[in-house]
Design an enzyme around this catalytic site. Structure first.
Site, mmCIF file in Angstrom:
data_model
loop_
_atom_site.group_PDB
_atom_site.id
_atom_site.type_symbol
_atom_site.label_atom_id
_atom_site.label_comp_id
_atom_site.label_asym_id
_atom_site.label_seq_id
_atom_site.Cartn_x
_atom_site.Cartn_y
_atom_site.Cartn_z
ATOM 1 N N HIS A 36 50.454 21.287 42.818
ATOM 2 C CA HIS A 36 51.238 21.207 42.286
ATOM 3 C C HIS A 36 51.357 22.959 41.636
ATOM 4 O O HIS A 36 52.365 23.388 41.103
ATOM 5 C CB HIS A 36 51.749 20.253 41.504
ATOM 6 C CG HIS A 36 52.301 19.253 42.697
ATOM 7 N ND1 HIS A 36 51.454 17.934 43.777
ATOM 8 C CD2 HIS A 36 53.281 18.921 43.460
ATOM 9 C CE1 HIS A 36 52.360 17.707 44.738
ATOM 10 N NE2 HIS A 36 53.476 17.984 44.538
ATOM 11 N N LYS A 103 53.200 6.990 46.125
ATOM 12 C CA LYS A 103 53.184 5.883 45.307
ATOM 13 C C LYS A 103 53.491 5.442 44.096
ATOM 14 O O LYS A 103 53.386 6.461 42.786
ATOM 15 C CB LYS A 103 52.092 5.078 45.611
ATOM 16 C CG LYS A 103 50.803 4.501 44.393
ATOM 17 C CD LYS A 103 49.758 4.206 44.806
ATOM 18 C CE LYS A 103 48.247 4.295 43.879
ATOM 19 N NZ LYS A 103 47.985 3.882 42.381
#
Lengths: 198, 294
Positions: A36, A103
Site C-alpha cells: 500500500h 478483515k
C-alpha cells in the site's frame, strides 16, 4: 447467493449492500502494508492494469514454490484491514479498485471512497486460511517478491468461488459501525446505566 | 538427562498437532454456535466457513490459520532435569515445525524489522518452567495469534468510567467492556482467559494459563464458576457475533483465575483467544514415551 466476477464494473458493485454473501471468481491481487505504501509513493504503471476494476486482497499468504517454478497458495486468510486506512482511499481512487478484501472493517476515509468511486469492502472469514487457499486456483504472477518477501509481495491470483461478506458498501452502509453501536447499547443495559464509556 | 533428539521430535509433533488440529471441545463449541445462528445470516455463514476450514486443515495436515501465532509453553519437570536443555529443545522444535511449514516464521527482530526466518527469536517461544514431584515431564502449549493478542486488556480497579469497584461485580463490568472493545477484531467467537489480581506481569501469564483449561471444565472456586457462567451468557448477549458480523455467538468460553495482589493494586487482566483456540499437550515418561493430552 450472489456471484461476482472480477474484474467488475461499477454497476455490479453498486448493487451490493451490507449483509450480502458473495462468491468471487476471476482475477484479484494481494497487497498489505508494504504494498500500500509503495503504490502511493509513485504511480506504478506495471501493476496498475492488475488493480484496475478488481479487488485487492489484504493477505500475507504462505506460498509453496513447485519444482516447475510455479507457485501454490498453502494458507491464505485475510489480515487486519484497519492498518491500511491511511492509504486505501487513495489506492482506490488512483488505481480504480472496485473491491477491498480483508478483515475487521475499515474507517470513515475508506467508507467515503467506496461511495465516491463505486467500490465495496468484502470481509473474508479471519483464520479460514485453508478454505480461502483452496479457492485460489492459480498464481498468475507476482510483483515485488524480492523486495518485499513472500507475505508482503503482490500476488496476482485467479480465484473461484472465493467466499466473502459485504460489510461496507458504496451507499455509506457499514455493518461494523452498526454492530458496535448496538453492542455498546447492550453493554450499557448490562451495566445498568444509560450509556457506556466510548 | 533427556534424549534430546527424541524430545525435539515429540515437541515438534506437539506443535504440528496444535497448528493443524483444533481441540474437540472447541469444535463442539463452534458447532453449538452454528446451530443457534439463523440460517442464511452472516454469523451462520462465518461459522460454516470456520468449521469447514477446521476439517480441511486436519485432513490436509496444514495450519488452521496462516498466523500460526506465538507458541506459549508451560513445562512441568521433575527434580534433576536441566531447564536449559529443555528450553533449548523446545526452541529447536519451533525451528523444525517452522521449516516443515506447520508454523509460519513468526519472529521479527523489533529494532531492525528483520524476520529471523526460523520461528525462534529472543523471548520466542515463551516458556514457563515449574518443578513438580512426579517423574515425568509435561508440556502444554498455546499458539496465540497476533490479532487476538492485540485485543488483550489490563484494567486497574477501581475504574470510575465503568463504575467498577474492587470486587467481582467490578470484574464483571470491565470484562464485558473488554469484549465490546474487541468487537470481532480478535477473530470472534473467542475464549477469554482472565486473571484477577497479581502484578502486571504475573497476571498476563496467569490469564494465558487459564486458556489451557478445556472449555467444559468447571472452576473449583464456586464464586468464580458462577461469574464465568454469567460472563459467558452476558458476553453472548452483546450481539457482536462471529467475526463481529452480529449474532449470538461472541464467546465460546470464559476462564477466571485469581492471584494474590499488593494492597494498592487490583488488576483485571484479559487475554483473548481467537476461535482458532489452538492448544496441545504431551506427557513424556522417564523412558521417553509420549502420551498426548487433550
Amino acid at each position: 447467493m450472489a456471484e461476482l466476477k472480477l474484474p467488475a464494473d461499477e454497476a455490479a458493485i453498486r448493487e451490493l449492500t451490507v449483509g450480502d454473501y458473495v462468491e468471487l471468481s476471476g482475477r484479484m491481487i494481494t497487497g498489505r502494508d508494504a504494498a500500500h505504501k509503495w503504490l502511493l509513493e509513485s504511480f506504478r504503471e506495471e501493476v496498475a492494469p492488475f488493480l484496475q476494476g478488481t479487488a485487492i486482497y489484504q493477505c500475507g499468504p504462505v506460498v509453496r514454490k513447485n519444482d516447475d517454478g510455479c507457485y501454490d497458495f498453502v494458507a491464505a486468510g485475510p489480515t487486519t484491514s484497519i492498518r491500511e486506512e491511511p492509504y486505501e482511499a487513495d489506492v482506490i481512487s488512483q488505481y480504480g479498485l472496485r473491491g477491498v478484501i480483508g478483515k475487521g472493517g475499515m474507517g470513515p476515509k475508506t467508507l467515503d471512497a467506496l461511495g465516491r468511486y463505486g467500490a465495496v469492502y468484502l470481509h473474508a472469514v479471519g483464520g479460514a486460511a485453508q478454505v480461502l487457499a483452496a479457492a485460489v486456483k492459480r498464481v498468475e504472477r507476482v510483483f515485488m517478491l524480492e523486495e518485499f518477501g513472500v507475505p508482503e509481495a503482490m500476488w496476482v491470483i485467479d480465484v473461484e468461488r472465493f467466499p466473502v461478506m459485504v460489510t461496507m458498501d458504496s451507499h455509506g452502509g457499514t455493518l461494523h459501525e452498526e454492530v458496535e453501536r448496538e453492542s455498546r447499547e447492550r453493554l450499557a443495559r448490562l451495566l445498568g446505566r444509560e450509556t457506556s464509556r466510548v | 538427562m533427556i534424549d534430546r533428539n527424541r524430545y525435539v521430535e515429540t515437541l515438534t509433533e506437539m506443535l504440528r498437532r496444535a497448528s493443524t488440529q483444533l481441540p474437540s471441545d472447541v469444535v463442539e463449541a463452534l458447532r453449538a454456535g452454528q446451530s443457534v445462528e439463523e440460517e442464511g445470516s452472516l454469523a451462520r455463514k462465518a461459522l460454516d466457513t470456520i468449521l469447514m476450514n477446521v476439517d480441511l486443515a486436519r485432513e490436509q495436515v496444514a495450519p488452521i490459520c496462516q498466523d500460526t501465532g506465538t507458541p506459549v509453553v508451560w513445562v512441568h519437570h521433575p527434580l534433576g532435569i536441566s531447564t536449559i536443555e529443555l528450553g533449548d529443545a523446545m526452541k529447536e522444535a519451533v525451528r523444525q515445525a517452522t521449516s516443515r511449514q506447520f508454523l509460519r516464521p513468526n519472529a521479527v527482530e523489533t529494532l531492525t524489522g528483520r524476520n529471523t526466518g526460523d520461528g525462534a527469536g529472543r523471548g520466542i517461544p515463551f516458556i514457563h518452567f515449574e518443578e513438580w514431584d512426579r517423574p515425568e515431564i509435561e508440556v502444554r502449549a498455546l499458539l496465540k495469534g497476533g490479532g487476538s493478542e492485540n485485543v488483550g486488556m489490563q484494567y486497574k480497579l477501581p475504574d470510575n468510567g465503568l463504575g467498577a469497584g474492587r470486587d467481582l461485580e467490578g470484574v464483571r463490568r470491565v470484562v464485558l467492556d473488554a469484549v465490546v472493545q474487541a468487537q470481532g477484531k480478535g477473530c470472534a467467537p473467542g475464549t477469554l482467559g482472565v486473571c484477577i489480581g497479581g502484578d502486571r506481569v504475573s497476571a498476563f501469564e496467569e490469564s494465558k494459563r487459564q486458556l489451557l483449561r478445556p472449555l467444559p471444565d468447571e472452576n473449583p472456586i464456586a464464586e468464580l464458576a458462577e461469574l464465568e457462567a454469567v460472563l459467558l451468557r452476558q458476553g453472548n448477549e452483546l450481539g457482536i457475533g462471529p467475526m463481529g458480523f452480529g449474532g449470538k455467538t461472541t464467546l465460546l468460553g470464559v476462564k477466571l483465575g485469581a492471584l494474590d495482589r499488593l494492597p494498592a493494586c487490583y488488576f483485571v487482566t484479559i487475554s483473548y483467544m481467537c476461535w482458532a483456540d489452538r492448544r496441545a499437550g504431551v506427557r513424556i515418561s522417564e523412558g521417553g514415551e509420549a502420551t498426548w493430552l487433550s
